[in-house]
Design a protein around this motif. Structure first.
Motif, PDB file in Angstrom:
ATOM      1  N   ARG A 158      39.737  41.091  27.730  1.00  0.00           N
ATOM      2  CA  ARG A 158      39.868  41.267  26.625  1.00  0.00           C
ATOM      3  C   ARG A 158      40.535  40.245  25.584  1.00  0.00           C
ATOM      4  NH1 ARG A 158      41.337  46.280  29.150  1.00  0.00           N
ATOM      5  NH2 ARG A 158      43.421  45.591  29.380  1.00  0.00           N
ATOM      6  N   ARG A 159      41.048  39.386  26.348  1.00  0.00           N
ATOM      7  CA  ARG A 159      41.736  38.179  25.618  1.00  0.00           C
ATOM      8  C   ARG A 159      40.492  37.360  24.954  1.00  0.00           C
ATOM      9  NH1 ARG A 159      42.867  33.098  26.240  1.00  0.00           N
ATOM     10  NH2 ARG A 159      42.437  32.867  28.399  1.00  0.00           N
ATOM     11  N   ARG A 160      39.822  37.051  25.969  1.00  0.00           N
ATOM     12  CA  ARG A 160      38.463  36.222  25.618  1.00  0.00           C
ATOM     13  C   ARG A 160      37.505  36.741  24.528  1.00  0.00           C
ATOM     14  NH1 ARG A 160      37.675  32.478  30.088  1.00  0.00           N
ATOM     15  NH2 ARG A 160      35.695  31.972  29.013  1.00  0.00           N
ATOM     16  N   GLU A 161      37.422  38.158  24.792  1.00  0.00           N
ATOM     17  CA  GLU A 161      36.334  38.794  24.019  1.00  0.00           C
ATOM     18  C   GLU A 161      36.867  38.895  22.448  1.00  0.00           C
ATOM     19  OE1 GLU A 161      35.129  42.527  25.376  1.00  0.00           O
ATOM     20  OE2 GLU A 161      37.130  43.618  25.072  1.00  0.00           O
ATOM     21  N   PRO A 168      26.586  39.912  19.780  1.00  0.00           N
ATOM     22  CA  PRO A 168      25.215  39.999  19.131  1.00  0.00           C
ATOM     23  C   PRO A 168      24.216  40.988  19.993  1.00  0.00           C
ATOM     24  CG  PRO A 168      25.221  37.830  19.871  1.00  0.00           C
ATOM     25  CD  PRO A 168      26.689  38.604  20.074  1.00  0.00           C
ATOM     26  N   ASN A 169      24.377  40.990  21.408  1.00  0.00           N
ATOM     27  CA  ASN A 169      23.627  41.850  22.318  1.00  0.00           C
ATOM     28  C   ASN A 169      24.417  41.944  23.476  1.00  0.00           C
ATOM     29  OD1 ASN A 169      23.015  39.312  23.700  1.00  0.00           O
ATOM     30  ND2 ASN A 169      21.768  38.922  22.183  1.00  0.00           N
ATOM     31  N   GLN A 170      23.861  42.617  24.325  1.00  0.00           N
ATOM     32  CA  GLN A 170      24.287  42.976  25.691  1.00  0.00           C
ATOM     33  C   GLN A 170      24.549  41.809  26.503  1.00  0.00           C
ATOM     34  OE1 GLN A 170      22.590  46.167  28.227  1.00  0.00           O
ATOM     35  NE2 GLN A 170      24.398  47.044  27.760  1.00  0.00           N
ATOM     36  N   GLN A 171      23.260  40.879  26.590  1.00  0.00           N
ATOM     37  CA  GLN A 171      23.231  39.790  27.321  1.00  0.00           C
ATOM     38  C   GLN A 171      24.513  38.969  27.098  1.00  0.00           C
ATOM     39  OE1 GLN A 171      21.332  40.470  29.808  1.00  0.00           O
ATOM     40  NE2 GLN A 171      21.867  38.261  30.445  1.00  0.00           N
ATOM     41  N   SER A 172      24.704  38.876  25.745  1.00  0.00           N
ATOM     42  CA  SER A 172      25.809  37.848  25.352  1.00  0.00           C
ATOM     43  C   SER A 172      27.191  38.163  26.090  1.00  0.00           C
ATOM     44  CB  SER A 172      26.077  37.697  24.041  1.00  0.00           C
ATOM     45  OG  SER A 172      26.233  38.790  23.507  1.00  0.00           O
ATOM     46  N   ALA A 173      27.436  39.497  25.906  1.00  0.00           N
ATOM     47  CA  ALA A 173      28.801  40.338  26.676  1.00  0.00           C
ATOM     48  C   ALA A 173      28.557  39.880  28.034  1.00  0.00           C
ATOM     49  CB  ALA A 173      28.706  41.601  26.471  1.00  0.00           C
ATOM     50  N   PHE A 174      27.350  39.958  28.954  1.00  0.00           N
ATOM     51  CA  PHE A 174      27.291  39.903  30.008  1.00  0.00           C
ATOM     52  C   PHE A 174      27.761  38.542  30.509  1.00  0.00           C
ATOM     53  CE2 PHE A 174      25.349  39.120  34.230  1.00  0.00           C
ATOM     54  CZ  PHE A 174      25.392  40.460  35.022  1.00  0.00           C
ATOM     55  N   ARG A 175      27.122  37.493  29.766  1.00  0.00           N
ATOM     56  CA  ARG A 175      27.267  35.999  29.921  1.00  0.00           C
ATOM     57  C   ARG A 175      28.975  35.676  30.068  1.00  0.00           C
ATOM     58  NH1 ARG A 175      22.657  35.481  27.171  1.00  0.00           N
ATOM     59  NH2 ARG A 175      23.649  34.877  25.201  1.00  0.00           N
TER      60      ARG A 175
END
Length: 198
Positions: A158-161, A168-175
């Motif tokens: 949570r601190r990093r996000e 922008p998309n699910q893949q960026s969250a996954f990375r």
């Protein structure tokens, strides 16, 4: 049996539904995960339903930290320090016998006070699920009665996000989350020290 502290999977989902948790557990099972001896989580309805369905035979341990918070949240805010301390002491007991005695003491002490009825109901309803850790060896109790380790990882995510704010998309969250988890796993013990002995 010995457990090593290890991250074994990551999945991005929009909600904590039974279906999403079931899909995640199916993914872990497809990679070879067998029904664990004990699963520790909070009492989220979808998560618990998925655990019961996918891990038949596993013991479910309700996180005592979340459970105590749920009980305390049902107490009056004012003049409830003694009740809060007694509720906490139940799950700090050395064994299930003393925990049961303290539970009964809590109920007897506050059963005639209407302000504590909801707290008593919550304690009574969830007590058995929250003391499953007592069936395991004593040296494992502090590791398996809460999800504190996982909560620390979630706090770091949570601190990093918060810096990103919107992915922008699910893949960026996954990375990003995957990177945080990989960094965290590098700090974990790599097998030199045993985490839990069963």
């Amino acid at each position: 049996m010995t457990q090593i502290n290890e991250i074994i999977g990551l999945k991005i989902s929009q909600a904590e539904s039974k279906k999403n948790w079931s899909d995640f557990f199916d993914y872990l099972i497809s990679r070879g995960l067998k029904s664990p001896r004990i699963v520790i989580s909070d009492a989220h309805q979808g998560l618990r339903a998925a655990i019961e369905e996918k891990f038949v035979g596993s013991t479910w341990q309700r996180c005592t930290v979340h459970f105590i918070k749920n009980i305390i949240d049902a107490m009056p805010k004012k003049d409830s320090e003694d009740a809060r301390n007694l509720a906490k002491s139940i799950f700090r007991s050395p064994n299930s016998k003393i925990a049961r005695e303290l539970k009964e003491e809590f109920i007897k002490t506050y059963e005639d006070n209407g302000k504590y009825q909801k707290a008593i109901e919550r304690l009574d309803d969830g007590f058995e699920d929250a003391i499953q850790f007592f069936a395991e060896p004593e040296n494992a109790h502090k590791h398996i009665k809460t999800t504190n380790v996982l909560e620390r990882i979630n706090s770091e995510i949570r601190r990093r996000e918060r810096v990103i704010r919107i992915f922008p998309n699910q893949q960026s969250a996954f990375r990003l989350i995957g990177s945080v988890l990989m960094d965290y796993e590098e700090t974990l013990d790599q097998g030199i020290r045993k985490y839990i002995h069963f």
